[in-house]
Design an enzyme around this catalytic site. Structure first.
Site, PDB file in Angstrom:
ATOM      1  N   ASP A 169       0.859  -1.179   0.000  1.00 41.03           N
ATOM      2  CA  ASP A 169       0.000   0.000   0.000  1.00 41.03           C
ATOM      3  C   ASP A 169       0.902   1.239   0.000  1.00 41.03           C
ATOM      4  O   ASP A 169       2.128   1.141   0.107  1.00 41.03           O
ATOM      5  CB  ASP A 169      -0.934  -0.024   1.217  1.00 41.03           C
ATOM      6  CG  ASP A 169      -2.238   0.733   0.967  1.00 41.03           C
ATOM      7  OD1 ASP A 169      -2.249   1.664   0.136  1.00 41.03           O
ATOM      8  OD2 ASP A 169      -3.250   0.393   1.609  1.00 41.03           O
ATOM      9  N   GLU A 219     -10.638   6.512   4.621  1.00 39.40           N
ATOM     10  CA  GLU A 219      -9.630   5.921   5.507  1.00 39.40           C
ATOM     11  C   GLU A 219      -9.765   6.431   6.947  1.00 39.40           C
ATOM     12  O   GLU A 219     -10.862   6.562   7.468  1.00 39.40           O
ATOM     13  CB  GLU A 219      -8.234   6.114   4.914  1.00 39.40           C
ATOM     14  CG  GLU A 219      -8.110   5.389   3.561  1.00 39.40           C
ATOM     15  CD  GLU A 219      -6.700   5.316   3.023  1.00 39.40           C
ATOM     16  OE1 GLU A 219      -5.767   4.984   3.781  1.00 39.40           O
ATOM     17  OE2 GLU A 219      -6.528   5.565   1.819  1.00 39.40           O
TER      18      GLU A 219
END
Length: 635
Positions: free
Chosen positions: A315, A521
């Site tokens: 990521d 997020e």
């Protein structure tokens, strides 16, 4: 000095021409050669610098042609909201991608770079793209007892997304997210199809939509991408990202191995079976160990046991976060991340530090050459399978696919099928919905009624999403209502009307649209899960005085129990995207409500986490709940 005879001269010329043609022919450039032969041939020609370059993914804002050439960079990405220009056209995107690609093709071996972008609900970074409902809504279209009511819808969304991404010259998407969100307090819950892994497994049908149908004789685990109209997909985030303690983003998933494999793993098995090209590792940890450093799960399980043959990608700055604070011991992060089995590192901007560190570690035997070779083989395999070597340059042939009428109609259909009717009148005998199109005067209220940005949610144009109506093109719910009612019906919009306004206007009924702001997020992590102010006040003011339907725009179940008695009808619309017309289509009875909850709707946050099968399961609306209506003719 002797003289050559004419025949001898001819023979020498023939020898020279043969030598030249043999020198220019290389096996890896020949699409007729088997995949394994091409990989082996190219690998045999590569230096360490060229191999480590392939493992490096950098942000587009530092990806100049010179950088691509000098460092042999293997991949470039657009992070959330990273665009070549504000409101960039497809042509602008293509020019940028091709400029970067020319840098890669100018290297000694001419290995093309692969450009990746987040396309998690349509081509969401791009102005005027079709924005589909987020995954939390799409999960609603699935019925466990009917398996999947409409797998073709999900596949079609994948197909449309692939075409819109290719319209901008990009061949790789960081989608789908196949997280199993077990706690709605998680800020990424809207990226998850369901709390139930069986629904998430069914939703992996988006992968053949994005990549194409894998041929029947395909070797297990080998990635498959079917040509220039398809894109490489990325199943994410491996493993257990939706199971963190208290739903805290990037936190620890404390669960047994059996729990991890039975809840969070199944959809990865389906993805691999469907030929997914890449898999992204999660920021989260499992029982205290960072996934980005977990050799047993990345190499042992994913690569060795499940025979995944695509590449594993980190990521964004994911290896940096192996340490706390991030980047505190970068040499350890590189050793642990690459050693765990991550093949491509999303390093963003500071790529020379990564390249220098990994080069040092290989030269000094800290990271074995076999690990580098495994990574590069996997990256090259995906690039060969995709046809990138044959067609490295983006063309302009698909630019008209971006935001096309057909794709918007598909998104509108998806919106209709993602709506869940949670309450409809005080009893089945006196339903409020569907609403009549012909009425004297209708009130539309609420902060989310005329807000395209809130309707689309996070990961739309920017990373966190935006409020307002000028971020991209689409139809707000207010506009949709105006488009749908009879021409004689007066629609009055007042975002937060007071009691006097309601009393003096003699409305026939009201539609109140409230919900959450846009987020993504960690910014979306919430311990209270309340709808935004003045939403509660608007509900009380309007529904206390009028028959009202409340439409909730949210990325997850939110607190509704305190308002339920005053609400006459309640609709969960999730994050529907740009095609708000789909909401009005169902409210006014052109289509019936069919959606069933793919998540448990809690009563109070104190109950969380609360999932189907838990002891003391006492939800406001249980998993699988959803009232239905029939399309009406009387409108």
């Amino acid at each position: 000095m002797g003289r050559f005879s004419i025949p001898n001269l001819g023979f020498l010329l023939l020898c020279c021409l043969t030598a030249v043609s043999e020198a220019s022919y290389v096996k890896y450039k020949d699409p007729k050669q088997p995949l394994g032969v091409r990989i082996k041939d190219l690998m045999s020609r590569m230096s360490l610098a060229e191999k480590i370059g392939q493992m490096t993914q950098i942000e587009r804002n530092v990806a100049t042609p010179d950088v691509m050439n000098k460092y042999f960079i293997g991949s470039v990405l657009s992070g959330g909201g990273s665009v070549p220009a504000i409101k960039a056209t497809p042509e602008t995107w293509i020019r940028m991608v091709n400029t970067i690609q020319n840098g890669s093709l100018s290297t000694r071996l001419g290995i093309p770079m692969i450009y990746g972008i987040d396309a998690v609900h349509g081509h969401n970074n791009v102005y005027k793209a079709t924005i589909f409902p987020h995954n939390v809504g799409l999960g609603v279209t699935s019925h466990l007892h009917l398996l999947c009511r409409d797998p073709q819808l999900i596949k079609n969304i994948g197909d449309a997304t692939a075409l819109e991404v290719r319209a901008t010259g990009i061949p790789y998407v960081f989608a789908p997210c196949i997280a199993v969100c077990r706690d709605p307090r998680w800020g990424r819950c809207f990226e998850s199809y369901s709390e139930d892994h069986k629904i998430v497994q069914l939703m992996t049908e988006i992968i053949p939509g994005l990549q194409g149908d894998i041929p029947a004789n395909s070797k297990k685990g080998v990635p498959f991408v079917s040509g220039k109209r398809k894109v490489a997909a990325c199943a994410k985030h491996y493993l257990g990202d939706g199971g963190t303690t208290n739903g805290i983003n990037e936190n620890d998933t404390a669960i047994s191995l059996n729990g991890l494999l039975s809840i969070h793993m199944p959809a990865y098995v389906n993805s691999i079976q469907k030929g997914v090209a890449t898999i992204m590792v999660s920021y989260s940890s499992w029982n205290g160990k960072k996934m980005h450093a977990n050799h047993d799960l990345v190499t042992g399980l994913l690569k060795n046991k499940l025979k995944f043959r695509g590449f594993v990608i980190s990521d964004w700055l994911g290896i940096d976060k192996i340490t706390s604070p991030p980047h505190a011991n970068y040499s350890y992060s590189v050793e642990a991340g690459v050693g765990a089995g991550i093949d491509m590192i999303m390093v963003s901007n500071n790529f020379t530090e990564f390249i220098d560190e990994l080069t040092y570690q290989v030269m000094h035997g800290i990271v074995p050459m076999s690990r580098i070779d495994d990574a590069v083989k996997r990256i090259l395999r995906v690039k060969f399978v995709m046809g990138l070597f044959e067609n490295p340059m983006a063309d302009y042939g698909l630019v008209d696919q971006l935001g096309s009428v057909e794709h918007r109609e598909l998104a509108r259909e998806a919106v209709r099928k993602t709506l869940v009717l949670l309450k409809n009148g005080e009893s089945a005998d006196s339903p409020l919905l569907p609403l009549p199109k012909k009425a004297t005067k209708v009130l539309v209220a609420g902060s989310h009624a005329d807000n395209l940005g809130y309707q689309c949610g996070g990961w739309t144009i920017t990373w966190q999403g935006l409020g307002g109506n000028d971020l991209t093109s689409g139809t707000t719910i207010l506009e949709a209502i105006k488009n749908t009612v009879d021409p004689t019906t007066q629609v009055v919009y007042n975002e937060n009307p007071d009691a006097d306004f309601i009393k003096t206007n003699k409305f026939s009924f009201a539609i109140v649209v409230v919900g959450e702001p846009s987020y993504s997020e960690t910014f979306g992590d919430s311990l209270n899960l309340t709808i935004s102010e003045p939403g509660p006040q608007t509900i009380y003011n309007v529904c206390g005085a009028l028959k009202c339907v409340v439409v909730v725009i949210s990325g997850r179940p939110v607190v509704m129990q305190p308002y339920l008695l005053s609400i006459h009808a309640l609709v969960a619309a999730w994050l529907p995207g740009t095609e708000g017309q789909g909401v009005a289509d169902v409210l006014f009875g052109d289509y019936g409500f069919t959606g069933k909850l793919a998540r448990t709707w809690f009563k109070t946050v104190e109950q969380l986490p609360l999932n189907l099968g838990d002891p003391h399961y006492d939800p406001l609306f249980p998993f699988g709940f959803g009232l239905t209506t029939k399309p009406t003719m009387h409108n």
